[in-house]
Design a protein around this motif. Structure first.
Motif, PDB file in Angstrom:
ATOM      1  N   SER A 126      -7.521  19.709 -15.169  1.00  0.00           N
ATOM      2  CA  SER A 126      -7.218  18.379 -14.522  1.00  0.00           C
ATOM      3  C   SER A 126      -6.494  17.585 -15.398  1.00  0.00           C
ATOM      4  N   LEU A 127      -5.676  16.422 -14.754  1.00  0.00           N
ATOM      5  CA  LEU A 127      -5.002  15.429 -15.492  1.00  0.00           C
ATOM      6  C   LEU A 127      -4.981  14.158 -14.661  1.00  0.00           C
ATOM      7  N   ARG A 128      -4.865  13.179 -15.392  1.00  0.00           N
ATOM      8  CA  ARG A 128      -4.806  11.763 -14.766  1.00  0.00           C
ATOM      9  C   ARG A 128      -3.397  11.268 -15.158  1.00  0.00           C
ATOM     10  N   LEU A 129      -2.928  10.838 -14.083  1.00  0.00           N
ATOM     11  CA  LEU A 129      -1.473  10.168 -14.287  1.00  0.00           C
ATOM     12  C   LEU A 129      -1.682   8.704 -13.999  1.00  0.00           C
ATOM     13  N   SER A 130      -0.998   7.639 -15.039  1.00  0.00           N
ATOM     14  CA  SER A 130      -1.200   6.520 -14.596  1.00  0.00           C
ATOM     15  C   SER A 130       0.263   5.799 -14.736  1.00  0.00           C
ATOM     16  N   CYS A 131       0.486   4.930 -14.154  1.00  0.00           N
ATOM     17  CA  CYS A 131       1.856   4.044 -13.934  1.00  0.00           C
ATOM     18  C   CYS A 131       1.714   2.736 -13.840  1.00  0.00           C
ATOM     19  N   ALA A 132       1.980   1.909 -14.959  1.00  0.00           N
ATOM     20  CA  ALA A 132       1.793   0.424 -15.035  1.00  0.00           C
ATOM     21  C   ALA A 132       2.979  -0.322 -14.758  1.00  0.00           C
ATOM     22  N   ALA A 133       3.062  -1.357 -13.831  1.00  0.00           N
ATOM     23  CA  ALA A 133       4.361  -1.847 -13.384  1.00  0.00           C
ATOM     24  C   ALA A 133       4.330  -3.256 -14.154  1.00  0.00           C
ATOM     25  N   SER A 134       5.348  -3.781 -14.899  1.00  0.00           N
ATOM     26  CA  SER A 134       5.343  -4.905 -15.407  1.00  0.00           C
ATOM     27  C   SER A 134       6.606  -5.668 -15.056  1.00  0.00           C
ATOM     28  N   GLY A 135       6.842  -7.037 -15.159  1.00  0.00           N
ATOM     29  CA  GLY A 135       7.887  -7.720 -14.967  1.00  0.00           C
ATOM     30  C   GLY A 135       7.458  -8.502 -13.777  1.00  0.00           C
ATOM     31  N   SER A 136       8.590  -9.138 -13.171  1.00  0.00           N
ATOM     32  CA  SER A 136       8.477 -10.032 -11.788  1.00  0.00           C
ATOM     33  C   SER A 136       8.420  -9.087 -10.562  1.00  0.00           C
ATOM     34  N   ILE A 137       7.286  -8.791 -10.239  1.00  0.00           N
ATOM     35  CA  ILE A 137       7.086  -8.098  -8.947  1.00  0.00           C
ATOM     36  C   ILE A 137       6.353  -8.866  -8.105  1.00  0.00           C
ATOM     37  N   LEU A 138       6.513  -9.184  -7.089  1.00  0.00           N
ATOM     38  CA  LEU A 138       5.796  -9.693  -6.141  1.00  0.00           C
ATOM     39  C   LEU A 138       5.860  -8.935  -4.735  1.00  0.00           C
ATOM     40  N   ASN A 139       4.624  -8.997  -4.169  1.00  0.00           N
ATOM     41  CA  ASN A 139       4.406  -8.541  -2.686  1.00  0.00           C
ATOM     42  C   ASN A 139       4.722  -7.094  -2.696  1.00  0.00           C
ATOM     43  N   ILE A 140       4.069  -6.229  -3.434  1.00  0.00           N
ATOM     44  CA  ILE A 140       4.513  -4.810  -3.529  1.00  0.00           C
ATOM     45  C   ILE A 140       3.613  -4.251  -2.209  1.00  0.00           C
ATOM     46  N   ILE A 141       4.456  -3.534  -1.536  1.00  0.00           N
ATOM     47  CA  ILE A 141       3.913  -3.093  -0.287  1.00  0.00           C
ATOM     48  C   ILE A 141       3.345  -1.568  -0.724  1.00  0.00           C
ATOM     49  N   ALA A 142       3.900  -0.792  -1.424  1.00  0.00           N
ATOM     50  CA  ALA A 142       3.480   0.579  -1.682  1.00  0.00           C
ATOM     51  C   ALA A 142       3.688   1.002  -3.126  1.00  0.00           C
ATOM     52  N   MET A 143       2.748   1.761  -3.776  1.00  0.00           N
ATOM     53  CA  MET A 143       3.117   2.468  -4.963  1.00  0.00           C
ATOM     54  C   MET A 143       2.833   4.223  -4.662  1.00  0.00           C
ATOM     55  N   GLY A 144       3.408   4.878  -5.733  1.00  0.00           N
ATOM     56  CA  GLY A 144       3.206   6.116  -5.356  1.00  0.00           C
ATOM     57  C   GLY A 144       3.765   7.171  -6.501  1.00  0.00           C
ATOM     58  N   TRP A 145       3.725   8.522  -6.213  1.00  0.00           N
ATOM     59  CA  TRP A 145       4.278   9.570  -7.016  1.00  0.00           C
ATOM     60  C   TRP A 145       4.924  10.443  -6.182  1.00  0.00           C
ATOM     61  N   TYR A 146       6.133  10.827  -6.881  1.00  0.00           N
ATOM     62  CA  TYR A 146       7.039  11.865  -6.222  1.00  0.00           C
ATOM     63  C   TYR A 146       6.782  12.945  -7.449  1.00  0.00           C
ATOM     64  N   ARG A 147       7.382  14.148  -7.247  1.00  0.00           N
ATOM     65  CA  ARG A 147       7.671  15.210  -8.231  1.00  0.00           C
ATOM     66  C   ARG A 147       8.920  15.866  -7.849  1.00  0.00           C
ATOM     67  N   GLN A 148       9.257  16.441  -9.108  1.00  0.00           N
ATOM     68  CA  GLN A 148      10.694  17.491  -8.922  1.00  0.00           C
ATOM     69  C   GLN A 148      10.454  18.726  -9.860  1.00  0.00           C
ATOM     70  N   ALA A 149      10.301  19.945  -9.244  1.00  0.00           N
ATOM     71  CA  ALA A 149      10.353  21.160 -10.100  1.00  0.00           C
ATOM     72  C   ALA A 149      11.433  21.614 -10.342  1.00  0.00           C
ATOM     73  N   PRO A 150      11.698  22.413 -11.400  1.00  0.00           N
ATOM     74  CA  PRO A 150      13.197  22.732 -11.656  1.00  0.00           C
ATOM     75  C   PRO A 150      13.812  23.472 -10.514  1.00  0.00           C
ATOM     76  N   GLY A 151      14.900  23.206 -10.007  1.00  0.00           N
ATOM     77  CA  GLY A 151      15.561  23.791  -8.967  1.00  0.00           C
ATOM     78  C   GLY A 151      15.153  23.390  -7.380  1.00  0.00           C
ATOM     79  N   LYS A 152      14.234  22.478  -7.383  1.00  0.00           N
ATOM     80  CA  LYS A 152      13.537  22.094  -6.281  1.00  0.00           C
ATOM     81  C   LYS A 152      13.928  20.635  -5.920  1.00  0.00           C
ATOM     82  N   GLN A 153      13.917  20.022  -4.780  1.00  0.00           N
ATOM     83  CA  GLN A 153      14.247  18.808  -4.310  1.00  0.00           C
ATOM     84  C   GLN A 153      12.902  17.989  -4.775  1.00  0.00           C
ATOM     85  N   ARG A 154      13.113  16.617  -4.938  1.00  0.00           N
ATOM     86  CA  ARG A 154      12.333  15.733  -5.328  1.00  0.00           C
ATOM     87  C   ARG A 154      11.376  15.685  -4.112  1.00  0.00           C
TER      88      ARG A 154
END
Length: 116
Positions: A17-45
């Motif tokens: 198991s692993l747990r990824l975190s992503c913290a957003a900083s700066g001037s961000i208002l009204n976030i609609i969505a957050m999430g994760w993409y991934r890209q493996a070698p030779g493949k599309q995101r």
């Protein structure tokens, strides 16, 4: 200036198991969505998981039952709990933030490697 700082990637054995975190900083208002993409070698995101401000989620079929996305709105942070990891989960994982009326912001990417 908006910044997304990712953490939690690394090398893990199959079944681990692993747990990824992503913290957003700066001037961000009204976030609609957050999430994760991934890209493996030779493949599309590809979209891994997405969560809206209200907490609605969707996960890629390939990770359903193994990965769980969550967020802390007060901290503008999104998490990805990854269980039962398999070699095919090896990829660079990118977090994103979609604010209302603005372009999507992206993290720098964090490497996840599943190998024995």
């Amino acid at each position: 200036q908006v910044q997304l700082v990712e953490s939690g990637g690394g090398l893990v054995q199959p079944g681990g198991s692993l747990r990824l975190s992503c913290a957003a900083s700066g001037s961000i208002l009204n976030i609609i969505a957050m999430g994760w993409y991934r890209q493996a070698p030779g493949k599309q995101r590809e979209l891994v998981a997405r969560i809206t401000h209200s907490g609605s989620t969707n996960h890629a079929d390939s990770v359903k039952g193994r990965f769980t996305i969550s967020r802390d709105n007060a901290k503008n942070t999104v998490y990805l709990q990854m269980n039962s990891l398999a070699p095919e989960d090896t990829a660079v994982y990118y977090c994103f933030v979609s604010p209302l009326g603005e372009n999507t912001y992206w993290g720098q990417g964090t490497q996840v490697t599943v190998s024995s």
